[in-house]
Design a protein around this motif. Structure first.
Motif, PDB file in Angstrom:
ATOM      1  N   ILE A  75      -1.780   2.810  -8.783  1.00 16.59           N
ATOM      2  CA  ILE A  75      -1.083   3.069  -7.516  1.00 16.59           C
ATOM      3  C   ILE A  75       0.174   2.215  -7.406  1.00 16.59           C
ATOM      4  CG2 ILE A  75      -1.286   2.702  -5.018  1.00 16.59           C
ATOM      5  CD1 ILE A  75      -4.261   3.581  -5.369  1.00 16.59           C
ATOM      6  N   ALA A  76       0.067   0.957  -7.818  1.00 17.09           N
ATOM      7  CA  ALA A  76       1.246   0.081  -7.788  1.00 17.09           C
ATOM      8  C   ALA A  76       2.334   0.615  -8.706  1.00 17.09           C
ATOM      9  CB  ALA A  76       0.847  -1.334  -8.196  1.00 17.09           C
ATOM     10  N   VAL A 109       1.546  -5.556   1.211  1.00 20.56           N
ATOM     11  CA  VAL A 109       2.659  -6.393   1.678  1.00 20.56           C
ATOM     12  C   VAL A 109       3.987  -5.728   1.351  1.00 20.56           C
ATOM     13  CG1 VAL A 109       3.818  -8.606   1.379  1.00 20.56           C
ATOM     14  CG2 VAL A 109       1.332  -8.519   1.543  1.00 20.56           C
ATOM     15  N   ARG A 110       4.115  -5.178   0.152  1.00 21.75           N
ATOM     16  CA  ARG A 110       5.361  -4.510  -0.221  1.00 21.75           C
ATOM     17  C   ARG A 110       5.624  -3.286   0.639  1.00 21.75           C
ATOM     18  NH1 ARG A 110       7.494  -6.310  -5.044  1.00 21.75           N
ATOM     19  NH2 ARG A 110       6.127  -7.716  -6.236  1.00 21.75           N
ATOM     20  N   ALA A 111       4.554  -2.594   1.070  1.00 20.88           N
ATOM     21  CA  ALA A 111       4.708  -1.399   1.899  1.00 20.88           C
ATOM     22  C   ALA A 111       4.718  -1.721   3.386  1.00 20.88           C
ATOM     23  CB  ALA A 111       3.587  -0.416   1.603  1.00 20.88           C
ATOM     24  N   ALA A 112       4.681  -3.005   3.726  1.00 18.67           N
ATOM     25  CA  ALA A 112       4.698  -3.448   5.132  1.00 18.67           C
ATOM     26  C   ALA A 112       3.451  -3.009   5.881  1.00 18.67           C
ATOM     27  CB  ALA A 112       5.954  -2.962   5.832  1.00 18.67           C
ATOM     28  N   LYS A 130       2.613   4.600  -4.693  1.00 13.35           N
ATOM     29  CA  LYS A 130       1.964   5.439  -3.684  1.00 13.35           C
ATOM     30  C   LYS A 130       1.071   4.556  -2.824  1.00 13.35           C
ATOM     31  CE  LYS A 130       1.991   9.722  -6.367  1.00 13.35           C
ATOM     32  NZ  LYS A 130       1.159  10.837  -6.902  1.00 13.35           N
ATOM     33  N   PRO A 131       1.681   3.766  -1.924  1.00 11.54           N
ATOM     34  CA  PRO A 131       0.884   2.776  -1.174  1.00 11.54           C
ATOM     35  C   PRO A 131      -0.176   3.388  -0.279  1.00 11.54           C
ATOM     36  CG  PRO A 131       3.103   2.960  -0.284  1.00 11.54           C
ATOM     37  CD  PRO A 131       3.113   3.736  -1.565  1.00 11.54           C
ATOM     38  N   THR A 168      -4.154  -7.265  -6.118  1.00 10.85           N
ATOM     39  CA  THR A 168      -3.309  -6.087  -6.330  1.00 10.85           C
ATOM     40  C   THR A 168      -3.191  -5.266  -5.055  1.00 10.85           C
ATOM     41  OG1 THR A 168      -4.004  -5.997  -8.649  1.00 10.85           O
ATOM     42  CG2 THR A 168      -2.989  -4.026  -7.740  1.00 10.85           C
ATOM     43  N   LEU A 169      -4.309  -5.058  -4.357  1.00 13.82           N
ATOM     44  CA  LEU A 169      -4.263  -4.301  -3.109  1.00 13.82           C
ATOM     45  C   LEU A 169      -3.415  -5.012  -2.058  1.00 13.82           C
ATOM     46  CD1 LEU A 169      -7.984  -3.104  -2.823  1.00 13.82           C
ATOM     47  CD2 LEU A 169      -5.982  -1.706  -3.374  1.00 13.82           C
TER      48      LEU A 169
END
Length: 749
Positions: free
Chosen positions: A604-605, A656-659, A609-610, A650-651
């Motif tokens: 997914i990372a 965090v990257r996808a807010a 595709k968050p 990882t999750l």
């Protein structure tokens, strides 16, 4: 004369009888043409019937003569000639010939004879004529299959006999149980299941004397007890042990050797001396294997000191071994310190059963007994101690032990090929391949033949050091000089070596060569080749290998294979294909585990595709939460899991990257609850680089500002957790409060 298994068995012989024809003789002279024509037709019909009868009689007589010839060859023990004749027959021989041919082919116990016996079984199954065989021949075939290493085939034969209400001889079914008890995967469980399948049917017969040939004996009980010990299943072990008197079976030395193994499996080192004293008190004389089992148990516990004391006592010709082991137990308790002093074991469950099986009071309340005679340590005992040195990295002690064995006067203590192989293994483990080759040359010089295990260890050493060319040279030496053909372990090692040097084509070549030689791939063969294609970015080829593995009846697909396939797609970011594999996994009765979720999270990372990460986290959170009492034993629910650091990190990174700060806070809270320290430095850097200008727009409408209010509060909470400057947020905000908006309705602003 071959011994056969005496079992009452009835079967029907299908005999073809010639058709009887009745002819009517007419004395009156025909007066008309019609009458003459009728008489002529009658004569033609009778002649035709007589011809058919003659042909049928000829065919029957021919079959009987051929069967008599086949039976005569079998009675003369001319199995080869009998097989050639059978191969030329257009018909199936009678049951006596078939059963005797199967028996003699099985008794020869060679790969060729076993293959021939299998072909007869396949033919009978195809024609639905298995009932032509008696139980003796099937039982011998099962034993031959066990000796040839075809354990699952042997199990299928015994199960077929049981389904047909044939009771196999105890020598046949106990051989299968014995081999299954030490087999990988579900082997021990299948061994226990087979044991009780036979016992259940025998118990249904009121007169046990009629089925005495099938009743479990000491060897059968020892085999199933070994399966229980390998599983570490104390409850089932004690249950089986308690059933021995029902069948008039008395425990022997091998039985107590298995009890020693059980104590080692369940971590009860202090009971080992109790088992030995229990044997002596019950009049069971220990054998050398008993002492070897004790040494192996102490080595397994990592207590090399006690193992050395035991071996030294045997070398000195002492009979007070029980006293030596008692003193060692006391010394171990003193060395453990106050934390273990007066340690109380759980007197429920396993410990209660073990205490009943091996009472520790034997040691506490009595003087230690002496061995009935002197026992000298043999090469097995010395080699077991050497393996203990090897496991702890004491290479020099391993080599010194080999030298000491060479100087022993007793030839039974001299090093054998296993001893030398242990030294080679220790040197390979230490990375000293040149020294290992010197030991191999020394074996050849003194006439101790290296076996396939020796060469496989060297192969593994070369492959681990990425010296695949030297591994190939060793294979040529092994086949050309030593005359040893590589087996499936050899090929698995070479395939894995090719993977380590990123040579997926070489891995596939070895896989195909192995099958061309008639060597059946194992589960490791398939999964290793799948790994080669997965790492080289060829998940479709990995899928093809997996499908072949799934259709191979000799291999049981496990969770590792499914995870390997999922990982192959995830490495390419093919999430939908990976999710389809997970669905297939569930259909086959497997549930995703932590490794499966970890691969999906990485995929997914990679695919960015968050939203998929939130679905995975919800499933992980549900399966890792404490269960209610009514759901604890619900078989329809997937088993609980404990997420590890890699999966959670990882999750959290994706969220965090996808807010998705609210979900990120849930994940880091889960990490802290499981004793995992989140990487705040990394998350701080991500936030500053990607989200430091969030929620700063002055031109957003009021509706939009209301919509993102909860997301903003979650962001401020996450900043507070990171230690970044943040606004004051209400104390009633909680992870447990339902979110007014779905976290992934919109990305970072």
């Amino acid at each position: 004369m071959m011994n056969t298994l005496n079992l009452p068995f009835t079967f029907s012989l299908l005999k073809i009888s010639p058709t009887s024809t009745t002819t009517t003789t007419t004395t009156s002279k025909p007066t008309t043409t019609r009458v003459r024509a009728s008489a002529s037709a009658s004569r033609n019909t009778n002649t035709k019937n007589n011809n058919n009868t003659t042909i049928a009689e000829f065919i029957v007589n021919s079959k009987e003569k051929q069967d008599d010839t086949l039976l005569s060859l079998l009675r003369q023990r001319k199995t080869q000639e009998a097989w050639i004749l059978y191969s030329q027959l257009p018909h199936l021989p009678n049951p006596t010939c078939l059963s005797r041919l199967i028996s003699q082919l099985s008794y020869e116990n060679t790969p060729l004879s076993f293959s021939r016996a299998q072909s007869i079984i396949s033919r009978l199954r195809h024609d639905r004529q298995l009932h032509r065989l008696d139980s003796n021949s099937l039982g011998l075939l099962a034993v031959s299959a066990v000796k040839s290493g075809h354990t699952l085939y042997a199990l299928s034969i015994i199960n077929s006999m049981l389904k047909s209400n044939y009771l196999p001889h105890v020598k046949a079914w106990s051989a299968v149980v014995s081999r299954l008890s030490a087999a990988p995967d579900n082997g021990p469980i299948d061994a226990i299941r087979l044991f009780y399948s036979v016992v259940k049917r025998v118990r249904k017969v009121e007169d046990r004397t009629l089925v005495g040939y099938s009743c479990p004996d000491t060897a059968a009980f020892n085999a199933v007890l070994n399966a229980c010990a390998n599983l570490g299943d104390v409850v089932r072990f004690c249950k089986v042990f308690d059933e021995m008197p029902e069948w008039g079976v008395v425990p022997d030395a091998l039985t107590y050797n298995v009890v020693i193994k059980l104590c080692g499996r369940v971590g009860r080192k202090e009971l080992l001396v109790s088992v030995l004293e229990l044997m002596l008190r019950r009049g069971v004389e220990p054998c050398v294997t008993t002492l070897h089992s004790l040494v192996a148990a102490y080595v397994g516990f990592g207590d090399l000191g006690t193992a050395e004391q035991l071996v030294q006592a045997l070398r000195e010709g002492r009979r007070d071994v029980c006293r030596v082991l008692r003193d060692a137990n006391l010394a171990n308790v003193d060395d453990a310190g106050e934390d273990d002093d007066g340690k109380e074991y759980n007197k429920h469950g396993n410990d209660v059963l073990l205490e009943k099986l091996v009472p520790s009071s034997i040691v506490d309340d009595s003087e230690p007994l002496l061995l009935p005679r002197l026992y000298s340590p043999d090469s097995r005992i010395y080699t077991t101690l050497m393996k203990g040195y090897m496991k702890t990295g004491r290479v020099s002690d391993t080599v010194r032990m080999l030298e000491a064995m060479r100087r022993q006067e007793d030839s039974a203590s001299h090093p054998d090929h296993v001893s030398y192989t242990t030294v080679i293994s220790a040197l390979v483990k230490a990375g000293s391949m040149d020294k290992a080759r010197i030991v191999l040359a020394e074996m050849a010089r003194i006439g101790v033949c290296a076996n396939l295990v020796t060469y496989n260890i060297l192969l593994k050493g070369y492959c681990q050091q990425l010296q695949v060319d030297k591994a190939k040279e060793l294979v040529r030496e092994m086949t050309g000089v030593a005359g040893i053909s590589p087996d499936v372990v050899s090929y698995n090692t070479l395939i894995d070596g090719c993977i380590l040097v990123d040579d997926s084509a070489g891995a596939l070549a070895y896989f195909n060569e192995m099958r061309a030689r008639g060597i059946a791939p194992t589960k490791i063969s398939y999964t290793t080749l799948m790994k080669a294609f997965a790492l080289s970015g060829q998940p479709k080829l990995a899928n093809k290998v997996f499908d072949e593995m799934l259709n191979d009846p000799r291999v049981k697909v496990d969770q590792v294979a499914w995870n390997m396939l999922v990982e192959g797609y995830c490495k390419m970011g093919l999430i939908e294909e990976a999710k389809n594999v997970v669905e297939r996994m569930r259909e086959h009765g497997f549930h995703p585990n932590v490794s499966t979720y970890g691969s999906l999270a990485n995929g997914i990372a990679l695919a960015r595709k968050p939203g998929e990460a939130l679905l995975i986290w919800n499933e992980v959170k549900e399966r890792s939460a404490p269960r209610r009492d009514e759901d604890a034993n619900n078989p329809s629910l997937p088993p609980p899991i404990k997420p590890d650091e890699g999966l959670l990190d990882t999750l959290a990174d994706i969220c965090v990257r996808a807010a998705f700060f609210r979900k990120a806070l849930e994940i880091v809270a889960c990490m802290e609850e499981n004793g995992i320290s989140p990487n705040k430095t990394k998350f701080t850097r991500i936030y500053v680089e990607m989200h430091s200008r969030m929620f700063t727009s002055k031109h957003a409408s009021k509706a939009r500002q209301d919509k993102r209010r909860e997301r903003k509060r979650a962001a401020e909470a996450f900043k507070f957790w990171l230690g970044l400057p943040n606004e004051y947020y209400a104390t009633e905000w909680s992870l447990l409060n339902p979110s007014e908006r779905n976290d992934y309705e919109s990305g970072p602003i």
